[in-house]
Every structure is written in structure tokens, then in C-alpha cells.
Write a protein that holds these residues in place. Structure first.
Motif, PDB file in Angstrom:
ATOM      1  N   GLU A  84       0.625  -1.434  -0.074  1.00 17.80           N
ATOM      2  CA  GLU A  84       0.057  -0.052   0.078  1.00 17.80           C
ATOM      3  C   GLU A  84       0.786   1.173   0.114  1.00 17.80           C
ATOM      4  O   GLU A  84       0.394   2.153  -0.677  1.00 17.80           O
ATOM      5  CB  GLU A  84      -1.015  -0.134   1.420  1.00 17.80           C
ATOM      6  CG  GLU A  84      -2.032  -0.890   0.959  1.00 17.80           C
ATOM      7  CD  GLU A  84      -2.968  -1.212   2.384  1.00 17.80           C
ATOM      8  OE1 GLU A  84      -4.129  -1.389   2.473  1.00 17.80           O
ATOM      9  OE2 GLU A  84      -2.289  -0.793   3.606  1.00 17.80           O
ATOM     10  N   ARG A  85       1.910   1.076   0.974  1.00 17.31           N
ATOM     11  CA  ARG A  85       2.919   2.337   0.579  1.00 17.31           C
ATOM     12  C   ARG A  85       3.407   2.653  -0.769  1.00 17.31           C
ATOM     13  O   ARG A  85       3.587   3.827  -1.155  1.00 17.31           O
ATOM     14  CB  ARG A  85       4.083   2.168   1.746  1.00 17.31           C
ATOM     15  CG  ARG A  85       3.630   2.359   3.054  1.00 17.31           C
ATOM     16  CD  ARG A  85       4.972   2.439   4.016  1.00 17.31           C
ATOM     17  NE  ARG A  85       5.723   1.361   4.248  1.00 17.31           N
ATOM     18  CZ  ARG A  85       5.558   0.476   5.064  1.00 17.31           C
ATOM     19  NH1 ARG A  85       4.472   0.545   5.783  1.00 17.31           N
ATOM     20  NH2 ARG A  85       6.229  -0.373   5.191  1.00 17.31           N
ATOM     21  N   GLN A  86       3.831   1.623  -1.381  1.00 17.64           N
ATOM     22  CA  GLN A  86       4.085   1.949  -2.918  1.00 17.64           C
ATOM     23  C   GLN A  86       3.045   2.465  -3.539  1.00 17.64           C
ATOM     24  O   GLN A  86       3.549   3.317  -4.545  1.00 17.64           O
ATOM     25  CB  GLN A  86       4.625   0.391  -3.377  1.00 17.64           C
ATOM     26  CG  GLN A  86       6.045   0.055  -2.625  1.00 17.64           C
ATOM     27  CD  GLN A  86       7.235   0.973  -2.638  1.00 17.64           C
ATOM     28  OE1 GLN A  86       7.443   1.669  -3.586  1.00 17.64           O
ATOM     29  NE2 GLN A  86       7.900   0.907  -1.585  1.00 17.64           N
ATOM     30  N   GLU A 124      23.485 -10.109   8.634  1.00 15.31           N
ATOM     31  CA  GLU A 124      23.028 -10.402   9.975  1.00 15.31           C
ATOM     32  C   GLU A 124      22.331  -9.465  10.807  1.00 15.31           C
ATOM     33  O   GLU A 124      21.870  -9.866  11.957  1.00 15.31           O
ATOM     34  CB  GLU A 124      24.579 -10.928  10.653  1.00 15.31           C
ATOM     35  CG  GLU A 124      25.486  -9.706  10.705  1.00 15.31           C
ATOM     36  CD  GLU A 124      26.223  -9.493   9.514  1.00 15.31           C
ATOM     37  OE1 GLU A 124      27.294  -9.124   9.661  1.00 15.31           O
ATOM     38  OE2 GLU A 124      26.040 -10.074   8.499  1.00 15.31           O
ATOM     39  N   TYR A 125      22.374  -8.207  10.586  1.00 12.30           N
ATOM     40  CA  TYR A 125      21.896  -7.411  11.515  1.00 12.30           C
ATOM     41  C   TYR A 125      20.421  -7.190  11.255  1.00 12.30           C
ATOM     42  O   TYR A 125      19.426  -6.568  12.045  1.00 12.30           O
ATOM     43  CB  TYR A 125      22.334  -5.651  11.063  1.00 12.30           C
ATOM     44  CG  TYR A 125      23.803  -5.726  11.832  1.00 12.30           C
ATOM     45  CD1 TYR A 125      24.081  -5.638  13.303  1.00 12.30           C
ATOM     46  CD2 TYR A 125      24.902  -6.068  10.916  1.00 12.30           C
ATOM     47  CE1 TYR A 125      25.357  -5.307  13.491  1.00 12.30           C
ATOM     48  CE2 TYR A 125      26.276  -5.942  11.335  1.00 12.30           C
ATOM     49  CZ  TYR A 125      26.411  -5.908  12.792  1.00 12.30           C
ATOM     50  OH  TYR A 125      27.548  -5.836  13.162  1.00 12.30           O
ATOM     51  N   GLY A 126      19.616  -7.835  10.098  1.00 12.70           N
ATOM     52  CA  GLY A 126      18.397  -7.794   9.498  1.00 12.70           C
ATOM     53  C   GLY A 126      17.670  -6.569   9.204  1.00 12.70           C
ATOM     54  O   GLY A 126      16.396  -6.480   9.334  1.00 12.70           O
ATOM     55  N   TRP A 127      18.575  -5.633   8.606  1.00 13.38           N
ATOM     56  CA  TRP A 127      18.039  -4.136   8.226  1.00 13.38           C
ATOM     57  C   TRP A 127      16.897  -4.507   7.211  1.00 13.38           C
ATOM     58  O   TRP A 127      16.003  -3.378   7.110  1.00 13.38           O
ATOM     59  CB  TRP A 127      19.040  -3.254   8.033  1.00 13.38           C
ATOM     60  CG  TRP A 127      20.125  -3.149   8.942  1.00 13.38           C
ATOM     61  CD1 TRP A 127      19.940  -2.967  10.382  1.00 13.38           C
ATOM     62  CD2 TRP A 127      21.432  -2.398   8.988  1.00 13.38           C
ATOM     63  NE1 TRP A 127      20.806  -2.722  11.034  1.00 13.38           N
ATOM     64  CE2 TRP A 127      21.666  -2.290  10.132  1.00 13.38           C
ATOM     65  CE3 TRP A 127      22.219  -1.973   8.030  1.00 13.38           C
ATOM     66  CZ2 TRP A 127      23.115  -1.851  10.501  1.00 13.38           C
ATOM     67  CZ3 TRP A 127      23.427  -1.729   8.053  1.00 13.38           C
ATOM     68  CH2 TRP A 127      23.878  -1.646   9.358  1.00 13.38           C
ATOM     69  N   GLY A 128      16.994  -5.349   6.215  1.00 13.14           N
ATOM     70  CA  GLY A 128      15.912  -5.499   5.620  1.00 13.14           C
ATOM     71  C   GLY A 128      14.571  -5.564   5.810  1.00 13.14           C
ATOM     72  O   GLY A 128      13.346  -5.410   5.366  1.00 13.14           O
ATOM     73  N   SER A 143      11.425   6.239   1.506  1.00 15.40           N
ATOM     74  CA  SER A 143      12.759   6.337   1.127  1.00 15.40           C
ATOM     75  C   SER A 143      13.778   5.764   1.908  1.00 15.40           C
ATOM     76  O   SER A 143      14.760   5.374   1.567  1.00 15.40           O
ATOM     77  CB  SER A 143      12.895   7.896   0.743  1.00 15.40           C
ATOM     78  OG  SER A 143      14.349   8.402   0.365  1.00 15.40           O
ATOM     79  N   ARG A 144      13.641   5.837   3.418  1.00 16.60           N
ATOM     80  CA  ARG A 144      14.392   5.365   4.341  1.00 16.60           C
ATOM     81  C   ARG A 144      14.662   3.735   4.048  1.00 16.60           C
ATOM     82  O   ARG A 144      15.441   3.121   4.348  1.00 16.60           O
ATOM     83  CB  ARG A 144      14.016   5.785   5.707  1.00 16.60           C
ATOM     84  CG  ARG A 144      15.402   5.288   6.828  1.00 16.60           C
ATOM     85  CD  ARG A 144      14.762   6.123   8.179  1.00 16.60           C
ATOM     86  NE  ARG A 144      16.139   5.763   8.894  1.00 16.60           N
ATOM     87  CZ  ARG A 144      16.013   4.344   9.428  1.00 16.60           C
ATOM     88  NH1 ARG A 144      15.318   3.594   9.211  1.00 16.60           N
ATOM     89  NH2 ARG A 144      17.170   4.192  10.566  1.00 16.60           N
ATOM     90  N   ASP A 145      13.238   3.264   4.218  1.00 17.87           N
ATOM     91  CA  ASP A 145      13.076   1.748   4.190  1.00 17.87           C
ATOM     92  C   ASP A 145      14.027   1.315   2.901  1.00 17.87           C
ATOM     93  O   ASP A 145      14.684   0.171   3.259  1.00 17.87           O
ATOM     94  CB  ASP A 145      11.868   1.286   4.004  1.00 17.87           C
ATOM     95  CG  ASP A 145      10.767   1.455   5.333  1.00 17.87           C
ATOM     96  OD1 ASP A 145      11.701   1.658   6.406  1.00 17.87           O
ATOM     97  OD2 ASP A 145       9.802   0.970   5.258  1.00 17.87           O
ATOM     98  N   ASN A 146      13.866   1.687   1.906  1.00 17.06           N
ATOM     99  CA  ASN A 146      14.814   1.297   0.667  1.00 17.06           C
ATOM    100  C   ASN A 146      16.061   1.400   0.961  1.00 17.06           C
ATOM    101  O   ASN A 146      17.067   0.670   0.540  1.00 17.06           O
ATOM    102  CB  ASN A 146      14.219   2.127  -0.740  1.00 17.06           C
ATOM    103  CG  ASN A 146      13.040   1.706  -1.067  1.00 17.06           C
ATOM    104  OD1 ASN A 146      12.556   0.788  -0.725  1.00 17.06           O
ATOM    105  ND2 ASN A 146      12.249   2.658  -1.656  1.00 17.06           N
TER     106      ASN A 146
END
Length: 210
Positions: A60-62, A167-171, A153-156
Motif C-alpha cells: 500500500e505504501r508503494q 546479520e543485522y536484519g535491516w531488510g 525512502s528510508r526503508d529502501n
């Protein structure tokens, strides 16, 4: 599908008053920038998908981003780096991002007469009237649009950074303090993308306290 909510299209009734909404994303994260967006939407514009970004699914955000970019009068996104967050502190860094985003649009001939800011803190911009609105990203379209632009923008950006630091799981956690993220910090240490002042307590071994 998220709950159907339609926000107020404008704060001012006068259509000649150009409003600009501002919001941030990532202020409480342990890694990555704080991201600020400013957005001018047409007076009275409203759409069910333009609301608090946290209430929308990623899909929905996209969709919302496409709607915003197709209809916005103007918009801008600023990433304030980890180095500046550490140098200035997170509040000052956030205020700088807000100022820089407004300045960019101002300098590119997009005038605005009233600034709507999500939250309760703002340092002003050259005397332009402003209103701070707690929960504003779920009250006014322009703030919600800024919220969506800042978050996507920040998520991407965090997904891109995650590719070399899986390993940090930022995705998935986008740099926030989930268990996976904090466990990874304790096991692997910090990266150049971490805000040291936010995580220093995790890096202190008990033996160093005595």
C-alpha cells in the motif's frame, strides 16, 4: 487491506494559502540516517491511501508513493547522516533535516505560506507561520504524504545497506532495535552505519565497569 480512513485535505480553509507538510522517519532507530520529507499537496486533496505510513502495508505504501508523486505540487526528501546525528544529537539533526528540506523547495521556486509539522517540536523557517500537530500524519494529507515519502525512502536505503550486512536484519527491521538486531550488535559489534551513542551500552562488557 488497511482500515479506510480519509484525512483532512487542508488545515487552512483559504485555498490561496499554500501548505507544506513535514514528517520524519527513523528518529528512534539504532542504525541509519534520520529521514525527513516535506510535501506540498493540492489544496483539499485527500485519498484513502494517504495516511499515517505505519498504518499501511508495504504494498500500500508503494501505491501511495505513486499517488503522491503523481499529484504533489512539490516534494523533497533529506537523509541526515549518522555522523551528523552523532555530532549534533538526534533532535538537532532532525530539525536540520526539516530546515534543509524546506530550504530545497524554497530555493526551487516552490513557495509555501504555512508549515504543518508532525509532532510537537519545530524551530521554524524564516518566519513562515507553522503549526505542530501531534499525530498529524493521521490528520492532514500533506503530513501523511511526507510521512509516506520519508518512510519508503528510508526503508529502501536500509534494505540496500542490509545486502552486505545481512546479520543485522535491516531488510526487515530497518535499523530499529529488534531482538535480532540487538543480538547481532552484541555478537558482531557496530558498523559505520550504527549510531554509537544509541548502542554504546550494548558494547560495554561487564568487566569494563569495575
Amino acid at each position: 487491506m488497511s482500515k479506510h480512513i480519509t484525512l483532512k485535505g487542508s488545515y487552512n480553509e483559504d485555498p490561496n494559502i499554500v501548505e507544506i507538510g513535514i514528517d520524519e522517519a527513523g528518529r528512534g532507530a539504532l542504525a541509519g540516517p534520520v529521514t525527513i520529507a516535506a510535501c506540498i499537496m493540492p489544496h483539499g486533496f485527500a485519498h484513502p491511501l494517504i495516511k499515517d505510513s505505519k498504518l499501511l502495508s508495504e504494498k500500500e505504501r508503494q501505491e501511495a508513493v505513486a499517488i503522491i508523486q503523481a499529484n504533489a505540487v512539490a516534494w523533497n526528501v533529506q537523509h541526515v547522516s549518522v555522523d551528523l546525528i552523532e555530532e549534533m544529537n538526534i533532535l538537532k539533526a532532525t530539525m536540520k533535516g526539516m530546515y534543509d528540506s524546506l530550504k530545497y523547495l524554497d530555493e526551487h521556486a516552490h513557495r509555501f505560506d504555512h508549515i504543518l509539522v508532525d509532532g510537537d517540536q519545530f524551530h521554524g523557517y524564516h518566519g513562515v507561520p507553522y503549526t505542530t500537530v501531534v499525530g498529524g500524519d493521521n490528520k492532514y494529507t500533506s503530513i501523511a504524504a511526507a510521512s509516506i515519502l520519508a518512510k519508503t525512502s528510508r526503508d529502501n536505503l536500509m534494505k540496500d545497506l542490509s545486502k552486505d550486512l545481512m546479520e543485522y536484519g535491516w531488510g526487515s527491521n530497518k535499523g530499529y532495535g529488534t531482538k535480532q538486531h540487538t543480538d547481532a550488535i552484541k555478537e558482531h559489534g557496530k558498523t559505520p552505519h550504527h549510531r554509537h551513542s544509541f548502542i554504546s551500552h550494548m558494547l560495554t562488557k561487564t568487566s569494563q565497569l569495575f
